[in-house]
Design a protein around this motif. Structure first.
Motif, PDB file in Angstrom:
ATOM      1  N   VAL A 119       0.771 -47.763 -29.017  1.00  0.00           N
ATOM      2  CA  VAL A 119       1.973 -48.542 -28.205  1.00  0.00           C
ATOM      3  C   VAL A 119       2.880 -49.107 -29.038  1.00  0.00           C
ATOM      4  CG1 VAL A 119       2.613 -50.152 -26.431  1.00  0.00           C
ATOM      5  CG2 VAL A 119       0.625 -48.719 -25.984  1.00  0.00           C
ATOM      6  N   ALA A 120       2.697 -50.241 -30.026  1.00  0.00           N
ATOM      7  CA  ALA A 120       3.713 -50.582 -30.938  1.00  0.00           C
ATOM      8  C   ALA A 120       4.441 -49.482 -31.716  1.00  0.00           C
ATOM      9  CB  ALA A 120       2.975 -51.634 -31.958  1.00  0.00           C
ATOM     10  N   ARG A 121       3.783 -48.531 -32.033  1.00  0.00           N
ATOM     11  CA  ARG A 121       4.436 -47.486 -32.796  1.00  0.00           C
ATOM     12  C   ARG A 121       5.674 -46.593 -31.874  1.00  0.00           C
ATOM     13  NH1 ARG A 121      -0.011 -43.925 -35.734  1.00  0.00           N
ATOM     14  NH2 ARG A 121       1.848 -42.745 -36.109  1.00  0.00           N
ATOM     15  N   ALA A 122       5.054 -46.629 -30.863  1.00  0.00           N
ATOM     16  CA  ALA A 122       6.152 -45.909 -29.622  1.00  0.00           C
ATOM     17  C   ALA A 122       7.269 -47.084 -29.476  1.00  0.00           C
ATOM     18  CB  ALA A 122       5.114 -45.652 -28.306  1.00  0.00           C
ATOM     19  N   ASN A 123       7.050 -48.124 -29.389  1.00  0.00           N
ATOM     20  CA  ASN A 123       8.082 -49.066 -29.153  1.00  0.00           C
ATOM     21  C   ASN A 123       9.088 -49.076 -30.296  1.00  0.00           C
ATOM     22  OD1 ASN A 123       7.662 -50.171 -26.586  1.00  0.00           O
ATOM     23  ND2 ASN A 123       5.976 -51.349 -27.279  1.00  0.00           N
ATOM     24  N   ALA A 124       8.451 -49.017 -31.397  1.00  0.00           N
ATOM     25  CA  ALA A 124       9.323 -48.829 -32.765  1.00  0.00           C
ATOM     26  C   ALA A 124      10.302 -47.604 -32.686  1.00  0.00           C
ATOM     27  CB  ALA A 124       8.513 -49.012 -33.966  1.00  0.00           C
ATOM     28  N   GLN A 125       9.513 -46.579 -32.296  1.00  0.00           N
ATOM     29  CA  GLN A 125      10.352 -45.110 -32.283  1.00  0.00           C
ATOM     30  C   GLN A 125      11.376 -45.193 -31.311  1.00  0.00           C
ATOM     31  OE1 GLN A 125       9.730 -42.523 -33.912  1.00  0.00           O
ATOM     32  NE2 GLN A 125      10.987 -40.833 -32.602  1.00  0.00           N
ATOM     33  N   ARG A 160       8.349 -44.145 -18.680  1.00  0.00           N
ATOM     34  CA  ARG A 160       9.421 -44.286 -17.701  1.00  0.00           C
ATOM     35  C   ARG A 160      10.823 -44.363 -18.545  1.00  0.00           C
ATOM     36  NH1 ARG A 160       6.023 -48.057 -15.017  1.00  0.00           N
ATOM     37  NH2 ARG A 160       7.433 -49.663 -15.830  1.00  0.00           N
ATOM     38  N   HIS A 161      10.928 -44.433 -19.610  1.00  0.00           N
ATOM     39  CA  HIS A 161      11.879 -44.496 -20.608  1.00  0.00           C
ATOM     40  C   HIS A 161      12.672 -43.023 -20.585  1.00  0.00           C
ATOM     41  CE1 HIS A 161      14.740 -45.219 -23.824  1.00  0.00           C
ATOM     42  NE2 HIS A 161      14.507 -46.383 -23.918  1.00  0.00           N
ATOM     43  N   PRO A 162      14.146 -42.997 -20.480  1.00  0.00           N
ATOM     44  CA  PRO A 162      14.806 -41.825 -20.364  1.00  0.00           C
ATOM     45  C   PRO A 162      14.466 -41.174 -21.479  1.00  0.00           C
ATOM     46  CG  PRO A 162      15.985 -43.748 -19.729  1.00  0.00           C
ATOM     47  CD  PRO A 162      14.882 -44.267 -20.265  1.00  0.00           C
ATOM     48  N   ARG A 163      14.163 -41.574 -22.697  1.00  0.00           N
ATOM     49  CA  ARG A 163      13.874 -40.605 -23.723  1.00  0.00           C
ATOM     50  C   ARG A 163      12.532 -40.085 -23.930  1.00  0.00           C
ATOM     51  NH1 ARG A 163      15.282 -43.941 -29.078  1.00  0.00           N
ATOM     52  NH2 ARG A 163      14.046 -42.466 -29.825  1.00  0.00           N
ATOM     53  N   PHE A 164      11.801 -40.636 -23.084  1.00  0.00           N
ATOM     54  CA  PHE A 164      10.243 -40.361 -23.510  1.00  0.00           C
ATOM     55  C   PHE A 164       9.886 -38.591 -23.475  1.00  0.00           C
ATOM     56  CE2 PHE A 164       5.865 -39.192 -21.599  1.00  0.00           C
ATOM     57  CZ  PHE A 164       5.090 -39.737 -22.558  1.00  0.00           C
ATOM     58  N   HIS A 165      10.191 -37.705 -22.460  1.00  0.00           N
ATOM     59  CA  HIS A 165      10.245 -36.470 -22.344  1.00  0.00           C
ATOM     60  C   HIS A 165      10.724 -35.629 -23.377  1.00  0.00           C
ATOM     61  CE1 HIS A 165       7.558 -37.088 -18.870  1.00  0.00           C
ATOM     62  NE2 HIS A 165       8.414 -37.751 -18.248  1.00  0.00           N
ATOM     63  N   ALA A 166      11.883 -36.369 -23.745  1.00  0.00           N
ATOM     64  CA  ALA A 166      12.771 -35.279 -24.812  1.00  0.00           C
ATOM     65  C   ALA A 166      12.425 -35.791 -26.369  1.00  0.00           C
ATOM     66  CB  ALA A 166      14.235 -35.818 -24.623  1.00  0.00           C
ATOM     67  N   ASP A 167      11.555 -36.675 -26.482  1.00  0.00           N
ATOM     68  CA  ASP A 167      11.076 -36.901 -27.726  1.00  0.00           C
ATOM     69  C   ASP A 167       9.465 -36.572 -28.117  1.00  0.00           C
ATOM     70  OD1 ASP A 167      10.282 -38.372 -30.120  1.00  0.00           O
ATOM     71  OD2 ASP A 167      11.663 -40.078 -29.929  1.00  0.00           O
ATOM     72  N   PRO A 168       9.207 -35.754 -28.860  1.00  0.00           N
ATOM     73  CA  PRO A 168       7.786 -35.261 -29.092  1.00  0.00           C
ATOM     74  C   PRO A 168       6.902 -36.198 -29.687  1.00  0.00           C
ATOM     75  CG  PRO A 168       9.397 -33.981 -30.545  1.00  0.00           C
ATOM     76  CD  PRO A 168      10.173 -34.840 -29.481  1.00  0.00           C
ATOM     77  N   VAL A 169       7.823 -36.983 -30.531  1.00  0.00           N
ATOM     78  CA  VAL A 169       6.822 -38.158 -31.303  1.00  0.00           C
ATOM     79  C   VAL A 169       6.379 -39.353 -30.243  1.00  0.00           C
ATOM     80  CG1 VAL A 169       6.950 -40.032 -32.937  1.00  0.00           C
ATOM     81  CG2 VAL A 169       8.119 -37.699 -33.155  1.00  0.00           C
ATOM     82  N   LEU A 170       7.344 -39.762 -29.314  1.00  0.00           N
ATOM     83  CA  LEU A 170       6.746 -40.587 -28.462  1.00  0.00           C
ATOM     84  C   LEU A 170       5.688 -39.988 -27.324  1.00  0.00           C
ATOM     85  CD1 LEU A 170      10.077 -42.064 -26.846  1.00  0.00           C
ATOM     86  CD2 LEU A 170       8.131 -43.317 -27.981  1.00  0.00           C
ATOM     87  N   GLY A 171       5.945 -38.556 -26.950  1.00  0.00           N
ATOM     88  CA  GLY A 171       4.736 -38.085 -26.424  1.00  0.00           C
ATOM     89  C   GLY A 171       3.309 -38.007 -26.851  1.00  0.00           C
ATOM     90  N   ALA A 172       3.349 -37.806 -28.374  1.00  0.00           N
ATOM     91  CA  ALA A 172       2.330 -37.586 -29.107  1.00  0.00           C
ATOM     92  C   ALA A 172       1.543 -39.026 -28.971  1.00  0.00           C
ATOM     93  CB  ALA A 172       2.419 -36.905 -30.628  1.00  0.00           C
ATOM     94  N   LEU A 173       2.344 -40.123 -29.482  1.00  0.00           N
ATOM     95  CA  LEU A 173       2.003 -41.470 -29.702  1.00  0.00           C
ATOM     96  C   LEU A 173       1.059 -41.676 -28.103  1.00  0.00           C
ATOM     97  CD1 LEU A 173       4.612 -43.067 -31.804  1.00  0.00           C
ATOM     98  CD2 LEU A 173       2.352 -42.513 -32.386  1.00  0.00           C
ATOM     99  N   ILE A 174       2.014 -41.755 -26.976  1.00  0.00           N
ATOM    100  CA  ILE A 174       1.293 -42.215 -25.968  1.00  0.00           C
ATOM    101  C   ILE A 174       0.084 -41.382 -25.318  1.00  0.00           C
ATOM    102  CG2 ILE A 174       1.867 -42.473 -23.247  1.00  0.00           C
ATOM    103  CD1 ILE A 174       2.889 -44.348 -25.292  1.00  0.00           C
TER     104      ILE A 174
END
Length: 441
Positions: free
Chosen positions: A425-431, A349-363
């Motif tokens: 999930v921890a890596r995504a939070n750090a990202q 739900r974070h505003p950056r999620f869909h714009a950040d491919p690293v976050l997308g891959a981690l989740i």
């Protein structure tokens, strides 16, 4: 004093020797019934039958324990098996433990086209059942809970109750409904999402209704009659069948080693007679009769178009595999599953999620860890797996309670998967906490 001790010792030995020769429940019982139904359900039937045919005695066990009881020839030796789950009868018949009486079997034409009886005469339907969702009529439901999509919605986190397929044959049918409607891989992903919304996994099917009434959870997954039956001083509970679920027969069968198969056959006929079918309509029982002439009174309207193949459920050998996977994935880990799912959804739900491919891959990887099982569909019925979980081919389909090498391996696998999901999930939070360049803030 010594004489008294000798007398006590002799009496104890006599009791121990006689324990294997007789069972206290055998005395005066013309018919022994083994059932998974609660006393509130079976009492009116047993009392009425006993009045006409002599005393019938009842032993109550959950579906899986019932299968154990017959397979291991435990006392009291039953004449009749009486339960909701058709899978239990299929398992017992496969082991040759049911007496086949094809002359008692009636074709689908008599039951509105529904296949109520086994054509070979191993089991006989007496009522119809549906898997669905129950809730308090005055409750504040967030969604219409009769679809799998509603049950897995994030708004239902901590609000769903059910029991384990290891303890309930009908819940095994719920799991199989999902797996057959959506396929093996997607089905387990959906079950994982439902599992993340569980408030508890009850010890028995009856506990689901109680949990709804007391407010432990908002909705419960279970069988129709447990929701609809209204006992004295019990609050009413609403019920609706789960979309896409099958209508299946609750059945009765005669045990191969029955001491009075003729009387057992009379019990079968009694349940299917007008007397037995009318008892199903009592508010405290609230079952759907098999005879179409009673359907309007029971409020039953057959659904069509279900994609679940009932015969496939009976033929599937994978019962112990499904039970073991469900327990390792959900029953023992539903609280951890809820925590992981909540964290994943918060990041999504974070505003950056869909714009950040690293976050997308981690989740995406984190979801895969908690939504997949370590067994492929084509292996789920493999003899080498089924036999290990069934104690080398014996009837112990409840081997979900014994932790053999295979179960230990799956347990370690899920522990590792969930640990990896936490790390992702921890890596995504750090990202999310890192400075961003080239992306909208």
């Amino acid at each position: 004093m010594r004489n008294i001790l000798y007398f006590l010792w002799f009496s104890l030995c006599a009791q121990m020797l006689s324990a294997g020769q007789a069972h206290p429940q055998d005395a005066g019982c013309r018919l022994q019934i083994l059932t998974s139904y609660p006393e509130s359900f079976y009492s009116p039937f047993v009392e009425r039958f006993s009045k006409d045919y002599g005393r019938a005695c009842v032993t109550n066990k959950n579906t899986i324990a019932l299968i154990h009881h017959v397979g291991e020839a435990r006392r009291p030796r039953p004449d009749v098996i009486w339960a909701s789950s058709p899978v239990a009868f299929a398992a017992l018949d496969a082991e040759g433990l049911l007496l086949r009486r094809p002359e008692l079997s009636i074709g689908p034409a008599a039951f509105g086209g529904l296949a109520v009886d086994d054509p070979g005469g191993s089991r006989f339907g007496f009522a119809l059942s549906q898997i669905g969702v129950m809730w308090k009529p005055d409750g504040n439901r967030l969604h219409d809970p009769t679809s799998i999509e509603a049950l897995m919605a994030s708004e239902m986190r901590g609000q769903v109750g059910m029991t384990s397929p290891a303890r309930s044959g009908t819940i095994h049918l719920f799991v199989e409904t999902i797996l057959q409607n959506y396929g093996w891989d997607k089905g387990w992903a959906l079950l994982s999402r439902v599992g993340s919304n569980l408030a508890t996994v009850t010890a028995r099917s009856f506990g689901v209704r109680d949990g709804v009434v007391t407010g432990r959870f908002t909705v419960g997954i279970g069988i129709d009659f447990l929701a609809k039956a209204t006992l004295d001083q019990q609050a009413p509970v609403a019920f609706a069948p789960l979309s896409g679920s099958a209508v299946f027969p609750a059945s009765v069968a005669i045990v191969r080693d029955s001491t009075d198969p003729a009387l057992a056959a009379e019990f079968v006929r009694f349940l299917r007679s007008d007397t037995g079918q009318n008892l199903l309509l009592r508010p405290a029982i609230a079952r759907i009769p098999i005879l179409p002439s009673y359907w309007e009174q029971s409020g039953f309207h057959p659904m069509s178009g279900s994609s679940v193949r009932f015969d496939a459920m009976l033929a599937a050998k994978r019962l112990p595999v499904v039970i073991a996977l469900f327990d390792e994935m959900i029953t023992y880990r539903y609280l951890e599953l809820a925590t992981l799912r909540t964290a994943i959804e918060r990041i999504e739900r974070h505003p950056r999620f869909h714009a950040d491919p690293v976050l997308g891959a981690l989740i995406k990887d984190a979801r895969a860890k908690i939504e997949t099982v370590p067994v492929a569909s084509f292996m789920s019925s493999a003899d080498e797996l089924v036999n290990q979980l069934s104690d080398r081919g014996r009837l112990d389909v409840a081997a979900s309670h014994s932790f053999g090498t295979l179960r230990d391996s799956w347990s370690r696998d899920f522990t590792s998967r969930y640990a990896q999901a936490r790390e992702l999930v921890a890596r995504a939070n750090a990202q999310l906490n890192e400075p961003v360049s080239g992306l909208a803030q």
